[in-house]
Design a protein around this motif. Structure first.
Motif, mmCIF file in Angstrom:
data_model
loop_
_atom_site.group_PDB
_atom_site.id
_atom_site.type_symbol
_atom_site.label_atom_id
_atom_site.label_comp_id
_atom_site.label_asym_id
_atom_site.label_seq_id
_atom_site.Cartn_x
_atom_site.Cartn_y
_atom_site.Cartn_z
ATOM 1 N N VAL A 8 44.824 -80.207 69.213
ATOM 2 C CA VAL A 8 44.743 -78.612 69.544
ATOM 3 C C VAL A 8 45.884 -78.262 70.659
ATOM 4 N N ILE A 9 46.443 -77.361 70.133
ATOM 5 C CA ILE A 9 47.695 -76.901 71.337
ATOM 6 C C ILE A 9 47.034 -75.754 72.143
ATOM 7 N N SER A 10 46.353 -74.660 71.496
ATOM 8 C CA SER A 10 45.681 -73.876 71.972
ATOM 9 C C SER A 10 44.279 -73.231 71.414
ATOM 10 N N ALA A 11 43.372 -73.086 72.088
ATOM 11 C CA ALA A 11 42.209 -72.456 71.336
ATOM 12 C C ALA A 11 41.522 -71.398 72.319
ATOM 13 N N GLY A 12 41.094 -70.129 71.858
ATOM 14 C CA GLY A 12 40.484 -69.004 72.648
ATOM 15 C C GLY A 12 39.229 -69.408 72.777
ATOM 16 N N THR A 65 45.609 -72.841 67.427
ATOM 17 C CA THR A 65 46.869 -73.517 67.143
ATOM 18 C C THR A 65 46.637 -75.004 67.244
ATOM 19 N N LEU A 66 46.752 -75.663 65.745
ATOM 20 C CA LEU A 66 46.721 -77.162 65.788
ATOM 21 C C LEU A 66 48.133 -77.620 65.585
ATOM 22 N N GLU A 67 48.393 -78.876 65.791
ATOM 23 C CA GLU A 67 49.555 -79.692 65.249
ATOM 24 C C GLU A 67 48.924 -80.972 64.479
ATOM 25 N N PHE A 141 26.042 -78.723 73.675
ATOM 26 C CA PHE A 141 25.646 -79.794 72.734
ATOM 27 C C PHE A 141 26.210 -79.549 71.401
ATOM 28 N N GLY A 142 26.618 -80.655 70.823
ATOM 29 C CA GLY A 142 27.016 -80.677 69.159
ATOM 30 C C GLY A 142 28.344 -81.153 69.192
ATOM 31 N N GLY A 143 29.175 -80.743 68.134
ATOM 32 C CA GLY A 143 30.610 -80.881 68.169
ATOM 33 C C GLY A 143 31.601 -80.744 69.337
ATOM 34 N N GLY A 144 30.863 -79.249 69.942
ATOM 35 C CA GLY A 144 31.560 -78.842 71.320
ATOM 36 C C GLY A 144 32.699 -77.902 70.884
ATOM 37 N N ARG A 145 32.877 -77.207 72.023
ATOM 38 C CA ARG A 145 34.201 -76.260 72.209
ATOM 39 C C ARG A 145 35.787 -77.080 71.932
ATOM 40 N N LEU A 146 36.463 -76.263 71.588
ATOM 41 C CA LEU A 146 37.781 -77.156 71.601
ATOM 42 C C LEU A 146 38.768 -76.751 72.328
ATOM 43 N N PRO A 147 38.901 -77.349 73.562
ATOM 44 C CA PRO A 147 40.049 -77.285 74.628
ATOM 45 C C PRO A 147 41.281 -77.595 74.346
ATOM 46 N N ALA A 148 42.417 -77.033 75.046
ATOM 47 C CA ALA A 148 43.620 -77.532 74.641
ATOM 48 C C ALA A 148 43.696 -78.998 75.037
ATOM 49 N N GLY A 149 44.531 -79.623 74.127
ATOM 50 C CA GLY A 149 44.823 -81.125 74.441
ATOM 51 C C GLY A 149 43.675 -82.090 73.467
ATOM 52 N N GLN A 150 42.597 -81.338 73.045
ATOM 53 C CA GLN A 150 41.666 -82.402 72.525
ATOM 54 C C GLN A 150 42.272 -82.628 71.113
ATOM 55 N N ARG A 151 42.050 -84.116 70.579
ATOM 56 C CA ARG A 151 42.474 -84.545 69.285
ATOM 57 C C ARG A 151 41.468 -84.495 68.511
ATOM 58 N N LEU A 152 41.736 -84.236 67.437
ATOM 59 C CA LEU A 152 40.482 -84.229 66.159
ATOM 60 C C LEU A 152 40.914 -85.328 65.120
#
Length: 320
Positions: A8-12, A65-67, A141-152
């Protein structure tokens, strides 16, 4: 096992993992959650051959934005008319393609809509809470919000044949939605009911996955706010003592003690949530019998639409 790894490069704000939600747990105080626009979420999954309620990513107006760091994975986008940039190439906002190592996928607001969905061809590995990946916004709780830097991580990742997903007319934002009155319309004067149904309300910036407050004249209840707390449904239009109506949405509380002047038909909610802050909306009354007919017609229309996407996905899977 084929795997793909995304960063995750950026996420609103409000960008989160969702799936079909947690039906049947409201009696324990657990909101159902799940996607704000359920039809678009299912369409993105079906276009990849996934179950319609498979976990995916809900994208808000803040964008995403994802890479792709390694591997490759098919993806599908559906929902609002967002701008999609894939590896430097502009794509349709309802599209299917494959994201490969070194490529970047950018999703940002376009001409219409508030929510967009990213489905992935494989098993998105995220935390599960009470049997679901769906993120409950207030608790996280659950899958969660996506912060910058997280890997999926996507297990059993597979590619996808590039193409577009048909965007039906009923996916567009709807500035007139249908409601039934109540269950506490008796708490409001005839004038308040007339005002509620006759004017155009404006969506405000005060909204999230729990609900959206509307801007317009005050329609305060005419009776004392002494009703006992009771179960609440998605689409309920709740009015607090200040006379401001709030339409309750995916993460709404399970019980509440404020009167509900009306309830938006469930079949209109997906189009309603695609309105943006400051858009206008009107509420059109329908009798309960009409509401049932509308719900059945909408369900039949949605089923035909899903079947069409399934056929296209099956044909694409068989193509060389």
């Amino acid at each position: 096992m084929t795997e793909a790894l995304l960063s995750v490069i950026s996420a609103g704000p409000h960008v989160s993992v969702q799936d079909g939600g947690r039906p049947g747990l409201m009696r324990f105080g657990v909101p159902q959650s799940g996607p704000m626009d359920r039809m678009a979420f299912a369409a993105a999954n079906i276009a990849l051959g996934n179950p319609p309620d498979a976990p995916g990513i809900e994208v808000s107006l803040g964008g995403l934005t994802l890479e792709c760091l390694s591997g490759e994975v098919g993806f599908a986008v559906a929902g609002g008319g967002f701008r999609i940039d894939h590896a430097g190439r502009r794509r349709s906002s309802w599209t299917v393609a494959t994201l490969r190592a070194g490529e970047v996928l950018v999703m940002r607001p376009g001409q219409w809509g508030s929510w967009c969905y990213l489905a992935l061809a494989g098993n998105l590995l995220t935390p599960i809470w009470l049997g679901s990946h769906a993120t409950h916004a207030l608790s996280g709780f659950g899958g969660g919000r996506l912060p910058a830097g997280q890997r999926l991580e996507i297990a059993e990742a597979r590619g996808a044949t590039a193409g577009d997903i048909p965007c039906p007319v009923f996916a567009r934002p709807r500035r007139c939605v249908h409601v039934t009155l109540g269950p506490q319309d008796r708490f409001f004067s005839a004038g308040a009911l007339e005002t509620f149904l006759s004017i155009s309300w404006r969506m405000t910036d005060a909204w999230d996955r729990m609900g959206v407050r509307l801007s317009g004249p005050a329609i305060a209840p005419s009776a004392a706010l002494d009703m006992p707390s009771e179960p609440i449904t998605r689409g309920a239009v709740q009015v607090a003592g200040d006379g401001v109506p709030t339409v309750l949405l995916a993460d709404h509380q399970t019980t509440g003690g404020y009167p509900k002047i009306a309830t938006v038909l469930d079949c209109d909610l997906d189009a309603f949530v695609q309105l943006r802050p400051h858009d206008e909306v009107k509420f059109q009354y329908v009798a309960p019998e009409q509401a049932v007919l509308r719900a059945r017609a909408a369900a039949a229309r949605a089923a035909l639409y899903r079947q069409g996407i399934e056929r296209r996905a099956a044909a694409a899977a068989l193509s060389p």
